[in-house]
Write a protein that holds these residues in place. Sequence first.
Motif, PDB file in Angstrom:
ATOM      1  N   ALA A 145       0.832  -1.209   0.000  1.00 17.48           N
ATOM      2  CA  ALA A 145       0.000   0.000   0.000  1.00 17.48           C
ATOM      3  C   ALA A 145       0.863   1.254   0.000  1.00 17.48           C
ATOM      4  N   ILE A 146       1.909   1.245   0.804  1.00 18.37           N
ATOM      5  CA  ILE A 146       2.781   2.422   0.911  1.00 18.37           C
ATOM      6  C   ILE A 146       3.452   2.723  -0.425  1.00 18.37           C
ATOM      7  N   ASP A 147       3.916   1.677  -1.124  1.00 16.82           N
ATOM      8  CA  ASP A 147       4.606   1.897  -2.398  1.00 16.82           C
ATOM      9  C   ASP A 147       3.716   2.588  -3.422  1.00 16.82           C
ATOM     10  N   ALA A 148       2.428   2.310  -3.404  1.00 20.75           N
ATOM     11  CA  ALA A 148       1.504   2.975  -4.335  1.00 20.75           C
ATOM     12  C   ALA A 148       1.158   4.374  -3.864  1.00 20.75           C
ATOM     13  N   ALA A 149       1.003   4.544  -2.544  1.00 20.31           N
ATOM     14  CA  ALA A 149       0.564   5.832  -2.015  1.00 20.31           C
ATOM     15  C   ALA A 149       1.663   6.886  -2.038  1.00 20.31           C
ATOM     16  N   ILE A 150       2.896   6.473  -1.802  1.00 20.31           N
ATOM     17  CA  ILE A 150       3.994   7.426  -1.640  1.00 20.31           C
ATOM     18  C   ILE A 150       4.301   8.199  -2.915  1.00 20.31           C
ATOM     19  N   VAL A 151       3.965   7.610  -4.080  1.00 23.89           N
ATOM     20  CA  VAL A 151       4.316   8.284  -5.337  1.00 23.89           C
ATOM     21  C   VAL A 151       3.462   9.528  -5.579  1.00 23.89           C
ATOM     22  N   LEU A 152       2.294   9.624  -4.927  1.00 21.17           N
ATOM     23  CA  LEU A 152       1.447  10.801  -5.153  1.00 21.17           C
ATOM     24  C   LEU A 152       2.064  12.061  -4.559  1.00 21.17           C
ATOM     25  N   PRO A 153       2.462  12.079  -3.275  1.00 13.61           N
ATOM     26  CA  PRO A 153       3.162  13.278  -2.789  1.00 13.61           C
ATOM     27  C   PRO A 153       4.531  13.464  -3.439  1.00 13.61           C
ATOM     28  N   LEU A 154       5.170  12.373  -3.856  1.00 15.59           N
ATOM     29  CA  LEU A 154       6.434  12.508  -4.585  1.00 15.59           C
ATOM     30  C   LEU A 154       6.223  13.275  -5.883  1.00 15.59           C
ATOM     31  N   ARG A 155       5.155  12.938  -6.587  1.00 13.71           N
ATOM     32  CA  ARG A 155       4.842  13.646  -7.833  1.00 13.71           C
ATOM     33  C   ARG A 155       4.638  15.127  -7.583  1.00 13.71           C
ATOM     34  N   THR A 156       3.885  15.465  -6.547  1.00 14.70           N
ATOM     35  CA  THR A 156       3.626  16.875  -6.237  1.00 14.70           C
ATOM     36  C   THR A 156       4.931  17.624  -5.996  1.00 14.70           C
ATOM     37  N   ASN A 157       5.812  17.024  -5.223  1.00 13.59           N
ATOM     38  CA  ASN A 157       7.097  17.651  -4.916  1.00 13.59           C
ATOM     39  C   ASN A 157       7.954  17.787  -6.166  1.00 13.59           C
ATOM     40  N   LEU A 158       8.045  16.714  -6.939  1.00 13.38           N
ATOM     41  CA  LEU A 158       8.890  16.727  -8.127  1.00 13.38           C
ATOM     42  C   LEU A 158       8.375  17.684  -9.192  1.00 13.38           C
ATOM     43  N   LYS A 159       7.066  17.727  -9.368  1.00 14.93           N
ATOM     44  CA  LYS A 159       6.506  18.641 -10.361  1.00 14.93           C
ATOM     45  C   LYS A 159       6.847  20.084 -10.013  1.00 14.93           C
ATOM     46  N   ARG A 160       6.727  20.418  -8.744  1.00 13.43           N
ATOM     47  CA  ARG A 160       7.063  21.779  -8.314  1.00 13.43           C
ATOM     48  C   ARG A 160       8.542  22.096  -8.586  1.00 13.43           C
ATOM     49  N   GLN A 161       9.418  21.150  -8.250  1.00  9.98           N
ATOM     50  CA  GLN A 161      10.843  21.390  -8.448  1.00  9.98           C
ATOM     51  C   GLN A 161      11.217  21.419  -9.930  1.00  9.98           C
ATOM     52  N   ALA A 212      12.889  24.582 -11.857  1.00  9.53           N
ATOM     53  CA  ALA A 212      14.178  24.430 -12.536  1.00  9.53           C
ATOM     54  C   ALA A 212      14.062  24.516 -14.057  1.00  9.53           C
ATOM     55  N   LEU A 213      12.866  24.825 -14.562  1.00  7.09           N
ATOM     56  CA  LEU A 213      12.602  24.920 -16.006  1.00  7.09           C
ATOM     57  C   LEU A 213      12.898  23.590 -16.707  1.00  7.09           C
ATOM     58  N   LEU A 214      12.525  22.510 -16.059  1.00  9.01           N
ATOM     59  CA  LEU A 214      12.749  21.172 -16.603  1.00  9.01           C
ATOM     60  C   LEU A 214      11.452  20.426 -16.889  1.00  9.01           C
ATOM     61  N   TRP A 215      10.336  21.121 -16.790  1.00  2.00           N
ATOM     62  CA  TRP A 215       9.049  20.454 -16.950  1.00  2.00           C
ATOM     63  C   TRP A 215       8.883  19.874 -18.357  1.00  2.00           C
TER      64      TRP A 215
END
Length: 637
Positions: free
Chosen positions: A210-226, A230-233
């Motif tokens: 369950a954790i492996d599936a759930a953790i990617v959602l906040p990871l995505r939010t953080n990575l998208k912002r960064q 960084a102009l890497l979108w």
Amino acid sequence: MKLTAKSIIRRYSCTRSRKDSPGSFYSWAETQVMMQYNQLARFVEINNSSFLNYPYQLIDNPADLETALEPFIAAKIIGIDCETSEGIDPYQAKIRLVQLAIPHHPVIIIDLAAIDSSDLSPLRQLLKGNALKVGHNLKFEWMMLAQAGLKPSRPFFDTYLAYRVLTAGLKCSLSLEAAAAQLLNVKLDKKLQTSDWSGELTTAQLQYAAIDAAIVLPLRTNLKRQLKKALLWSTALLEFACLPAVAQMELNGMWLDKQQWQLLKEQLEAQQKALERELSSLQIPSPNKQICLLPEFTNSINLRSPKQVLAALQAQGIPVSSTNTQALIPLVNEYPIIQALLDYRSLSTRISTFAEGLVQHVHPVTERIHPNWFQIGAKSGRFSCREPNLQNVPRNPATRQCFKPASGHVLLKADYSQIELRIMAKVSGDMRMIAAYSKGEDLHKLTASLVLGKSLSEINSSERQLGKIINFGLIYGMGAKKFKNMAQAEHGRVLSLEEASQFRKRFFESYAGIAEFHKHIRRSWLQGIRESRTLGGRRRLWSKDSQPLLNEMLNNPIQGLSADITKLALAKLFAPLNRTGARLICVIHDEILLECPIAEVEPVKALLKCSMVEAGDKFLTPIPCEVEIQMIESWGG
């Protein structure tokens, strides 16, 4: 007694896992779970350790599957993960669990071992939908799901690729554990990753899943912002779009003619023996006897010992202080034994790495080679592959002719014409080079005419080859000595140091835009800049503790943009290619290789060329992009 989220989830999961209990507890439990989950979600923002007790629902019967997936149908973002039994080979392993996560809802864990494939239609439709699928190293999930008849459709957000785009050039772990720790301050326990997923599952395993599936959602939010900061979108979006093509390519694999490969191995070993006989004349005096270079003739010198080989060479009066290849190349013409030694080394590598090693990678199920492709394997953004590394397969026809298409098929090999030179023309703005390409002139003949002081009409084929060597050797700022050695080692062209220096001087005088581009990069390098960008925005970083090499900073904008173009071509090619019988089997830098049914050659060639030219035009306009496509019976031609 006050209900906790953990106690409700336990009751909820146990009740929903019983095949005969779709009753009234479902709605009550879901309401209670959501109340507790909302409290938990708020807590997650404060204390990420709450991921250690993430709510989930186990689905192990078809009656519950459709109901459980209802909240996911309207979701715009879905986290995906899989757990497999019997390993991670998509042709031999099996998916045991599929975990799905959406915001503000328990993770759904679907036990595929308990549900017949004919009852998976709701899951199949969900994965084909337009929701953004988020995962870490989605290439693996894509391949496993595809093999199970559950192939997911774009769009994707791969947190592994996103983290790689963000940190390209730096040495750091890209694992889910490392990303969660670095970006979310969450410490994941991955010990259960290699546990037995084939038998009765424990609560700890389900919680882990369950954790492996759930953790990617906040990871995505953080990575998208960064990434946006960084102009890497746009670079990340390109990687996500290319992902399914890479996953399919890995599944497709390449066919190796093992019988022909064995004959090649025997020929190489015969050549090696002949070189051994030639090298037997290389000896050094000893107090007691003559010591031969090769252990086949005496047991005193080991060919793999640089110290002993150096002593043998010096005893013959050869003025060498190192057995390094670059130190030996300038001596080849004066001392033929040096060429024999270099040939012997090359053959030994080919025999051990390829002739003996490659057949070990032929898959027992498919009878094909399926290397592990890394989409951002190089720091520049280029592909790499391992187990085996097909990018290093020697280019000589005898070797590559062993790679063949399936019966009734041919290979289509497509190359971008002079892509790195065209990119250099674009990034440098060199007017002479841009004009040449715009008029369709032969750039190699042009360079030869400029450095030799002849008219274009006077340039012969040998001089054109010299122009080609100069173009590809000097666009990355190669010094005269290195250029001289490269010309001899890679092209067999012998130049004096004075000739190499003169050609280099005239090249940069002729192409002032390239000279200015090199000066600009050199200034950045001298200022301690540790970042390089392509025209597409792809970034490469150097750590504060490492000084970048000048040639790395000159290479990156060119090779990185070449990677951008190739990946955009693959992203464009993926969907229409799936509507044909052709399949992508290999990518070597700017070369794309397809296996195509003979009856579909012409339409597939047109499709391939269109995809590649459109990708090139996006970045190179107004410089024309040209693609050469060959229909061949084997990879070697």
